[in-house]
Enzyme design. Sequence first.
Site, mmCIF file in Angstrom:
data_model
loop_
_atom_site.group_PDB
_atom_site.id
_atom_site.type_symbol
_atom_site.label_atom_id
_atom_site.label_comp_id
_atom_site.label_asym_id
_atom_site.label_seq_id
_atom_site.Cartn_x
_atom_site.Cartn_y
_atom_site.Cartn_z
ATOM 1 N N SER A 147 0.813 -1.218 0.000
ATOM 2 C CA SER A 147 0.000 0.000 0.000
ATOM 3 C C SER A 147 0.844 1.265 0.000
ATOM 4 O O SER A 147 0.361 2.327 -0.404
ATOM 5 C CB SER A 147 -0.949 -0.006 1.207
ATOM 6 O OG SER A 147 -0.219 -0.129 2.420
ATOM 7 N N ASP A 395 -3.416 6.261 11.940
ATOM 8 C CA ASP A 395 -2.606 5.656 10.882
ATOM 9 C C ASP A 395 -1.306 6.450 10.777
ATOM 10 O O ASP A 395 -1.281 7.569 10.238
ATOM 11 C CB ASP A 395 -3.368 5.694 9.559
ATOM 12 C CG ASP A 395 -2.589 5.090 8.400
ATOM 13 O OD1 ASP A 395 -1.394 4.781 8.565
ATOM 14 O OD2 ASP A 395 -3.175 4.938 7.305
ATOM 15 N N HIS A 398 0.802 5.195 6.522
ATOM 16 C CA HIS A 398 0.554 5.772 5.206
ATOM 17 C C HIS A 398 0.780 7.285 5.252
ATOM 18 O O HIS A 398 1.112 7.843 6.297
ATOM 19 C CB HIS A 398 -0.860 5.425 4.746
ATOM 20 C CG HIS A 398 -1.091 3.957 4.615
ATOM 21 N ND1 HIS A 398 -1.669 3.199 5.613
ATOM 22 C CD2 HIS A 398 -0.797 3.095 3.612
ATOM 23 C CE1 HIS A 398 -1.729 1.924 5.230
ATOM 24 N NE2 HIS A 398 -1.205 1.837 4.017
#
Length: 418
Positions: A147, A395, A398
């Site tokens: 990702s 998070d 990311h």
Amino acid sequence: MAEVYHTVLSAAGSIWRSLQSSAAFFITIFVIGVIYFPRENGRLYYQKEEPLTNNSTSKLSTDQNHTSQNCDLFSGKWVYDNKSYPLYKEEECTFMLDENACQKFGRKDLNYRHWRWQPHQCELPRFNATVLLESLRNKRMVFVGDSLNRGQWISMACLVEKVIPPSLRSRHYSFNHSLVTLKAQQYNASIEFYWSPMLVESNSDDPWYHRFPDPIVREQAIYKHARHWNDADILIFDTYHWWRRPFINTLWGTFGSTDGIFKRVEMLRSYEMALKTWSDWLEIHIDRNKSQLFFMSMSPVHKWGEEWGKSTNDNCYNEEEMIEKEGYRGNETDPRMMRIVEDAIDDLEKRGLKVKLINITQLSEYRKDGHPSIYRKQWVVLSEEQLANPTSYSDCTHWCLPGVPDVWNELLYAHIFT
């Protein structure tokens, strides 16, 4: 006397023929130069490799053939620049995913969008979407990995789509959404992302259902993935975070078979074997005269606030400023894994295949402010306990877009044209 006379004539004839041959040679070289040397604005120019300096900015933005080999583009500092950055607007990028759209999900401090990477000894070439697309005419650029690499692909799509008329661009999914493609029709160019979080085959290969407490890898199996990208003209790989555990369940055999060998292997050893499978495939199947190969170094995380002077309960949540300490490295960044990548790349070079390592790690280490934190789509319903403690679901892996991955692509862009 006659013999001397004839000898002199013979020597003179030899010299004349030599001069004729030399003249023909230099004429030939001149013609080749006229045909094949690069042109700028319709004129020939001398394409020499010079050290990049602070005076090179304007030339670098137009002359993509200048080398960055004499300057370390990865060593530098972040400079606040709210005039030139961001390079695109979040709301205008049709390829934006909800895990990167921080403003959409409520982030109010937007300074993370305005930082420019400044190498110490030279200038980073300004990204030019038209120049990149022209170089990709009739070609494929494929990002392969997890990702984080998908986030870089989204960044690249956002960077180029503004110069492609909506009627001449499209998005396609294939192979159960493992492959997503941005097609620029007027260039017949494709910029793609292929989901393969561990490069070799694993039980995490489904782009939708891949969350397992203990992933399993097939160390010597890569054909399932590689057949979709081995003919690409530019390949960008990454794989780190899915390996970050002490041991990896490793399978020699096929999934669902009863005759395979299954072992728990120390992570670094399993990682090394996977990269050996990857590099062996590249050596055999990649066209050296066609493809450019890149490997992105580890993208850092900011999960532990005590690493930059906060409490043990803090992480990237509510962080609006970067880390100022030069050379800072968090504990989650594993130099042992990066050495394994470097060794695999060095070994490939000895076998005649060049892979360029794009070192994004150090410059990204400073950017604890650049993660989505709580400002992203949550794929599961959050409990009252989680909602009361935002750090519990932040998070910190990311990145918000526009943001740090745009600089990764500027570095990639610079090396594509080196």
